[in-house]
Design a protein around this motif. Structure first.
Motif, PDB file in Angstrom:
ATOM      1  N   PHE A 235       0.832  -1.201   0.000  1.00 35.35           N
ATOM      2  CA  PHE A 235       0.000   0.000   0.000  1.00 35.35           C
ATOM      3  C   PHE A 235       0.868   1.253   0.000  1.00 35.35           C
ATOM      4  CE2 PHE A 235      -2.505  -3.303   2.024  1.00 35.35           C
ATOM      5  CZ  PHE A 235      -3.756  -3.164   1.443  1.00 35.35           C
ATOM      6  N   GLU A 236       0.528   2.190  -0.852  1.00 33.73           N
ATOM      7  CA  GLU A 236       1.104   3.531  -0.763  1.00 33.73           C
ATOM      8  C   GLU A 236       0.390   4.251   0.382  1.00 33.73           C
ATOM      9  OE1 GLU A 236       1.058   7.689  -3.360  1.00 33.73           O
ATOM     10  OE2 GLU A 236       0.479   5.807  -4.330  1.00 33.73           O
ATOM     11  N   HIS A 237       1.151   4.866   1.282  1.00 30.86           N
ATOM     12  CA  HIS A 237       0.493   5.529   2.412  1.00 30.86           C
ATOM     13  C   HIS A 237       1.397   6.605   3.002  1.00 30.86           C
ATOM     14  CE1 HIS A 237       2.876   3.482   5.619  1.00 30.86           C
ATOM     15  NE2 HIS A 237       2.925   2.485   4.738  1.00 30.86           N
ATOM     16  N   ASP A 238       0.785   7.442   3.839  1.00 26.00           N
ATOM     17  CA  ASP A 238       1.521   8.511   4.523  1.00 26.00           C
ATOM     18  C   ASP A 238       1.574   8.255   6.018  1.00 26.00           C
ATOM     19  OD1 ASP A 238      -1.104   8.910   5.214  1.00 26.00           O
ATOM     20  OD2 ASP A 238      -1.201  11.012   4.573  1.00 26.00           O
ATOM     21  N   GLY A 239       1.422   7.001   6.415  1.00 25.13           N
ATOM     22  CA  GLY A 239       1.352   6.640   7.819  1.00 25.13           C
ATOM     23  C   GLY A 239      -0.075   6.374   8.268  1.00 25.13           C
ATOM     24  N   GLN A 240      -1.051   6.901   7.507  1.00 32.89           N
ATOM     25  CA  GLN A 240      -2.459   6.689   7.831  1.00 32.89           C
ATOM     26  C   GLN A 240      -2.894   5.354   7.223  1.00 32.89           C
ATOM     27  OE1 GLN A 240      -4.052   8.654   9.827  1.00 32.89           O
ATOM     28  NE2 GLN A 240      -6.174   7.979   9.687  1.00 32.89           N
ATOM     29  N   LEU A 241      -2.483   4.272   7.855  1.00 28.98           N
ATOM     30  CA  LEU A 241      -2.734   2.932   7.345  1.00 28.98           C
ATOM     31  C   LEU A 241      -3.036   1.999   8.497  1.00 28.98           C
ATOM     32  CD1 LEU A 241      -2.476   0.899   4.846  1.00 28.98           C
ATOM     33  CD2 LEU A 241      -0.166   0.475   5.708  1.00 28.98           C
ATOM     34  N   THR A 242      -4.125   1.245   8.395  1.00 24.64           N
ATOM     35  CA  THR A 242      -4.386   0.191   9.368  1.00 24.64           C
ATOM     36  C   THR A 242      -3.381  -0.919   9.111  1.00 24.64           C
ATOM     37  OG1 THR A 242      -6.757   0.724   9.364  1.00 24.64           O
ATOM     38  CG2 THR A 242      -6.103  -1.414  10.270  1.00 24.64           C
ATOM     39  N   LYS A 243      -2.501  -1.143  10.088  1.00 24.88           N
ATOM     40  CA  LYS A 243      -1.384  -2.051   9.872  1.00 24.88           C
ATOM     41  C   LYS A 243      -1.847  -3.502   9.702  1.00 24.88           C
ATOM     42  CE  LYS A 243       1.701   1.233  10.146  1.00 24.88           C
ATOM     43  NZ  LYS A 243       0.841   2.392  10.398  1.00 24.88           N
ATOM     44  N   ARG A 244      -0.948  -4.288   9.144  1.00 25.84           N
ATOM     45  CA  ARG A 244      -1.274  -5.623   8.656  1.00 25.84           C
ATOM     46  C   ARG A 244      -2.015  -6.488   9.676  1.00 25.84           C
ATOM     47  NH1 ARG A 244       3.169  -9.658   5.826  1.00 25.84           N
ATOM     48  NH2 ARG A 244       1.720 -11.331   5.281  1.00 25.84           N
TER      49      ARG A 244
END
Length: 410
Positions: A235-244
């Motif tokens: 995923f491309e993200h800026d830190g705003q990602l629900t981790k795996r």
């Protein structure tokens, strides 16, 4: 004769599948229905294929399609025939017709579908093959099916689709995949040609084309796993990602069922909605994201991971939820403490619908606790730690714990 007449009296709307062999390939009953119809509707090509049989009025599909449906409805009770390619209820016009007319009013006489014809030419068992349509759909929808040794049969949008697929496969480390281009199957102009994706050089490909793919993947080719919890680096993200790991737990709590609609409120990088869509092709999702840059990023992720049908709304909840189809399931990844967000969502969640909300802040956790006491459900805390270097040794580094509330609406 009496049997055919009886069928047509009660089922006035006949859907007749027609192949590249035209009228010669139709059964006696199908020929009789076409010949006796007061109106025959179909594509210009279909009408030409059956020209020798048609004695009634002819109507080529207009744009928009519903104009033809209005013409058909005006003749309810009279003999009307719709001509369609192959099997009308396999990526054909049958789906749209049955939304307008009752199945009890119809008689459908299908021919072998393009999928069946392709499988017969190649000696493939259809139950072991992914069958998809790229006609009128984004090419990237095929990505979810690309895994080593997979066999795929796809209906092409036009003659440019096979080359585009070859380029897509090569760009994803699958350039050694074997492609078979099948044109005008079942007719006098039938042609079957083969090529390797990275060496694709076929030209003069007809618009009515089916392509079969045998996937050969390089060891480092990106493969979309069937399991929830895809690697974060996909995923491309800026830190705003629900981790795996949290994502896998969240997908389990959302518990997707075929045909359901998800609202992902606080879309971020889109990982939850994308993985929801990957669980089954009948699932739908709408993502609501306040920031345009994050919405654009989520759209790119959806395309890269084979879920181009993700619908994205740019705006803030609850205002952005207006006019949306009510959901079966909701995930709230952000904004649970914002005024009116939960109340609006809860009021629109379908009965027996499921809601899952994640929070990492104390304020968010307090809000989830408040809602848990009011509406019940289940409150869970998920903590994950990863091994990280500590000088010349290694130790556990915990991530921020996530509080998750799961509830089913009465």
């Amino acid at each position: 004769m009496s049997s055919a007449a009886a069928c047509n009296a009660t089922r006035w709307l006949s859907i007749v599948g027609i192949g590249e062999d035209g009228a010669d390939g139709l059964s006696p009953l199908a020929r009789r229905l076409v010949a006796s119809a007061s109106l025959v509707v179909g594509g210009a090509r279909h009408l030409e294929l059956a020209r020798s049989l048609i004695s009634g009025e002819r109507l080529a599909w207009p744009s928009p399609l519903h104009l033809a449906f209005d013409e058909i409805a005006a003749r309810r009770g009279k003999a009307v025939v719709v001509l369609a390619s192959g099997d009308p209820f396999n990526y054909g016009v049958g789906k749209q017709l049955v939304e307008r007319f009752a199945a009890e009013e119809m008689l459908c006489l299908p021919q072998p579908s393009s999928f069946s014809l392709a499988a017969a030419r190649l000696g493939w068992s259809l139950q072991d093959v992914a069958q998809i349509s790229l006609h009128g759909r984004a090419l990237e929808g095929i990505i979810r099916h690309l895994s080593p040794r997979a066999r795929i049969v796809a209906l092409c949008w036009d003659g440019s689709t096979p080359k585009k697929l070859a380029v897509l496969l090569s760009s994803r480390g699958m350039g050694h995949s074997r492609l078979t281009v099948l044109e005008a199957m079942g007719g006098p102009q039938e042609r079957v040609r083969r090529a390797i994706a990275k060496e694709f050089d076929l030209t003069d490909i007809g618009a009515l084309t089916t392509i079969a793919i045998e996937v050969v993947a390089d060891p480092d080719a990106p493969i979309i796993s069937l399991a929830p919890g895809l690697p974060d680096d996909l995923f491309e993200h800026d830190g705003q990602l629900t981790k795996r790991e949290i994502r896998a737990v969240t997908l389990s709590a959302l518990a997707p069922r075929p045909g359901e609609l998800l609202w992902d409120v606080g879309l971020g990088a889109g990982s939850i909605a994308i993985e929801w869509l990957l669980r089954h092709p009948s699932l739908r999702a709408v993502g609501i994201e306040a920031r345009q840059d994050r919405a654009d990023r989520a759209a790119r992720n959806a395309i890269a991971l084979g879920t181009p049908d993700l619908r994205i709304i740019v705006g803030s909840a609850p205002a952005a939820l207006n006019d949306l189809e009510w959901p079966d399931v909701v995930f709230i990844g952000g904004g649970i403490s914002d005024e009116g967000v939960f109340e609006t969502i809860w009021s629109r969640l379908n009965p027996a619908g499921r809601l899952v909300a994640n929070a990492v802040s104390l304020e968010g956790e307090a809000r989830l606790t408040e809602l848990f006491h009011k509406h019940g459900g289940e409150l869970v805390r998920v903590a994950v730690a990863h091994v990280r270097p500590i000088g010349t040794m290694h130790g556990w580094k915990p991530a921020m714990p996530v509080t998750q509330w799961r509830v089913t609406k009465p």
